[in-house]
Write an enzyme that holds these catalytic residues in place. Sequence first.
Site, PDB file in Angstrom:
ATOM      1  N   CYS A 111      24.910  51.213  34.166  1.00 51.12           N
ATOM      2  CA  CYS A 111      24.388  50.010  35.173  1.00 51.12           C
ATOM      3  C   CYS A 111      23.598  49.144  34.203  1.00 51.12           C
ATOM      4  O   CYS A 111      23.337  48.076  34.697  1.00 51.12           O
ATOM      5  CB  CYS A 111      24.014  50.419  36.346  1.00 51.12           C
ATOM      6  SG  CYS A 111      22.285  50.912  36.568  1.00 51.12           S
TER       7      CYS A 111
ATOM      8  N   GLY B 247       8.462  86.101  41.212  1.00 50.32           N
ATOM      9  CA  GLY B 247       7.576  85.102  40.620  1.00 50.32           C
ATOM     10  C   GLY B 247       7.235  83.912  41.304  1.00 50.32           C
ATOM     11  O   GLY B 247       7.108  83.026  40.227  1.00 50.32           O
ATOM     12  N   SER B 248       7.018  83.798  42.527  1.00 53.77           N
ATOM     13  CA  SER B 248       6.734  82.475  43.055  1.00 53.77           C
ATOM     14  C   SER B 248       5.426  82.745  44.093  1.00 53.77           C
ATOM     15  O   SER B 248       5.308  83.814  44.695  1.00 53.77           O
ATOM     16  CB  SER B 248       8.097  81.947  44.015  1.00 53.77           C
ATOM     17  OG  SER B 248       7.585  80.997  44.683  1.00 53.77           O
ATOM     18  N   SER B 249       4.514  81.747  43.760  1.00 56.49           N
ATOM     19  CA  SER B 249       3.378  81.811  44.543  1.00 56.49           C
ATOM     20  C   SER B 249       3.618  81.304  45.963  1.00 56.49           C
ATOM     21  O   SER B 249       2.754  81.375  47.012  1.00 56.49           O
ATOM     22  CB  SER B 249       2.183  80.803  44.099  1.00 56.49           C
ATOM     23  OG  SER B 249       2.628  79.666  44.150  1.00 56.49           O
TER      24      SER B 249
ATOM     25  N   LEU C 227       7.742  91.141  35.929  1.00 53.05           N
ATOM     26  CA  LEU C 227       8.942  91.165  36.392  1.00 53.05           C
ATOM     27  C   LEU C 227       9.998  91.686  35.423  1.00 53.05           C
ATOM     28  O   LEU C 227      11.076  92.230  35.887  1.00 53.05           O
ATOM     29  CB  LEU C 227       9.293  89.552  36.625  1.00 53.05           C
ATOM     30  CG  LEU C 227       8.760  89.126  38.063  1.00 53.05           C
ATOM     31  CD1 LEU C 227       8.599  87.695  38.039  1.00 53.05           C
ATOM     32  CD2 LEU C 227       9.388  89.839  39.161  1.00 53.05           C
TER      33      LEU C 227
ATOM     34  N   CYS D  95      19.461  52.757  32.175  1.00 45.52           N
ATOM     35  CA  CYS D  95      20.867  53.592  32.281  1.00 45.52           C
ATOM     36  C   CYS D  95      21.831  52.958  31.646  1.00 45.52           C
ATOM     37  O   CYS D  95      22.139  51.893  31.568  1.00 45.52           O
ATOM     38  CB  CYS D  95      21.301  53.307  33.931  1.00 45.52           C
ATOM     39  SG  CYS D  95      22.647  54.111  34.380  1.00 45.52           S
TER      40      CYS D  95
ATOM     41  N   ASN E 254      13.153  76.852  39.782  1.00 40.09           N
ATOM     42  CA  ASN E 254      12.717  76.642  38.310  1.00 40.09           C
ATOM     43  C   ASN E 254      13.975  75.548  38.092  1.00 40.09           C
ATOM     44  O   ASN E 254      14.990  75.427  38.493  1.00 40.09           O
ATOM     45  CB  ASN E 254      12.962  77.935  37.579  1.00 40.09           C
ATOM     46  CG  ASN E 254      11.785  78.946  37.770  1.00 40.09           C
ATOM     47  OD1 ASN E 254      10.929  78.764  38.404  1.00 40.09           O
ATOM     48  ND2 ASN E 254      12.218  80.378  37.256  1.00 40.09           N
ATOM     49  N   VAL E 255      13.504  75.055  36.906  1.00 40.23           N
ATOM     50  CA  VAL E 255      14.400  73.934  36.502  1.00 40.23           C
ATOM     51  C   VAL E 255      14.882  74.169  35.097  1.00 40.23           C
ATOM     52  O   VAL E 255      15.253  73.050  34.455  1.00 40.23           O
ATOM     53  CB  VAL E 255      13.627  72.490  36.719  1.00 40.23           C
ATOM     54  CG1 VAL E 255      13.289  72.046  38.097  1.00 40.23           C
ATOM     55  CG2 VAL E 255      12.241  72.380  35.851  1.00 40.23           C
TER      56      VAL E 255
ATOM     57  N   HIS F 207      15.219  72.798  42.896  1.00 42.65           N
ATOM     58  CA  HIS F 207      14.657  71.568  42.699  1.00 42.65           C
ATOM     59  C   HIS F 207      15.292  70.968  41.419  1.00 42.65           C
ATOM     60  O   HIS F 207      14.557  70.119  40.598  1.00 42.65           O
ATOM     61  CB  HIS F 207      13.064  72.103  42.047  1.00 42.65           C
ATOM     62  CG  HIS F 207      12.327  72.659  43.119  1.00 42.65           C
ATOM     63  ND1 HIS F 207      11.137  73.424  42.804  1.00 42.65           N
ATOM     64  CD2 HIS F 207      12.195  72.504  44.525  1.00 42.65           C
ATOM     65  CE1 HIS F 207      10.614  73.700  43.958  1.00 42.65           C
ATOM     66  NE2 HIS F 207      11.191  73.046  45.237  1.00 42.65           N
TER      67      HIS F 207
END
Length: 295
Positions: free
Chosen positions: A197, A235-237, A279, A194, A118-119, A135
Site C-alpha cells: 500500500c 522453560g517459561s516463567s 531442558l 509497506c 517463542n517467536v 506470540h
Amino acid sequence: MRTRPTLSWTATGAPRPRTTSLTPVVDVVAGRGVLVLSGAGLSTESGIPDYRGAEGSLRKHTPMTYEEFTGSEHGRRRYWARSHLGWRTIARAHPNDGHRAVAALQHDGYLSGVVTQNVDGLHQAGGARDVVELHGSLDRVVCLTCRATSPREELDRRFREANPAFAGTASRINPDGDVDLPDADVAGFRLVGCADCATGVLKPDVVFFGENVPKARVEHCYDLVDRSTALLVLGSSLTVMSGLRFVRRAALAGKPVVIVNRGVTRGDEHATALVDLPLGEALTALRARLAETTL
C-alpha cells in the site's frame, strides 16, 4: 483494548518444593495426549537468551511495547534499527536437543499439541508440526494499514538497500530479536513503508508487550488444553497472562500440570509437579525413559 505490560512478577510466600527427578514428567507424558507450552528457556541452549532467568535480558533491557511502537516514529526507528541486526542472529540460530526432543515426542504420539510463546521458529526447525505460535513469529512482517504480510527476508533486503552504510554492531541479542545499539547508530537508520500500500507502517508479526494475543488464537489454545490429558510447561516463567491462563485452565479442570523450568514461576501454585533441570538434557532423557517403557 490494550493491556498494561507485565514485565516482572514477585513471588510471595514460601516456594513450593522442586525436584531434579524426571519421574513426574515420565509418569505424565507416558499417559499420552499431553499439551506442551514452551517459553524462552527452551531456546537458551540455542544461544537466544530468555527474559527473566538468571541472565535474563529484562535485567538490562526494556523491550519494545505496542504503545511505543505505534505511537512514535522514533520508537519504530529504534526498534527496526536494532532488530535489523538482531534478527540475523535469530535467523542463524539452530534448534537444540530440547526442540528436537519435543518434535520426537510428538512424532512418537505422546503429545496432543505444541504451543510456544517463542517467536524464533526453532520448534518447527527442530521438526515439530502444527506449532501454535502464541506470540507470532519474527520471520513475518505485517502492515498495520492494509494487513498484508510478507517474509522478513524481503524486509531485510529492503532495509539493506535503504541503509547501505549502516554498520551497527550488536552487543547483546534479546529474545525478541532486539539488540543494544548506540543512539547515534539508530538516528541515521532509514525506515521503509509497506510495499503493497506504499504508506503503511510495518511491524514484525509478533505480539509486543502490552498487545493482546488475537482472540481466535487464544480460543484455539483453550481448545487444545480442553482436549489434552495434561499440560507440560517447558522453560517459561509464566509471568505474562498469555501463557499463565492456560495453566490455570488446565488446573481448574483437574488436569496434571508439570512445569520444567530453572527457578520459580508464576504458575507454581497450580502445578502438580515442579522439576528443575536443564531442558535439553531433561527432554532427551525423557524420550529415552519413555522408549524403555515401551520395550
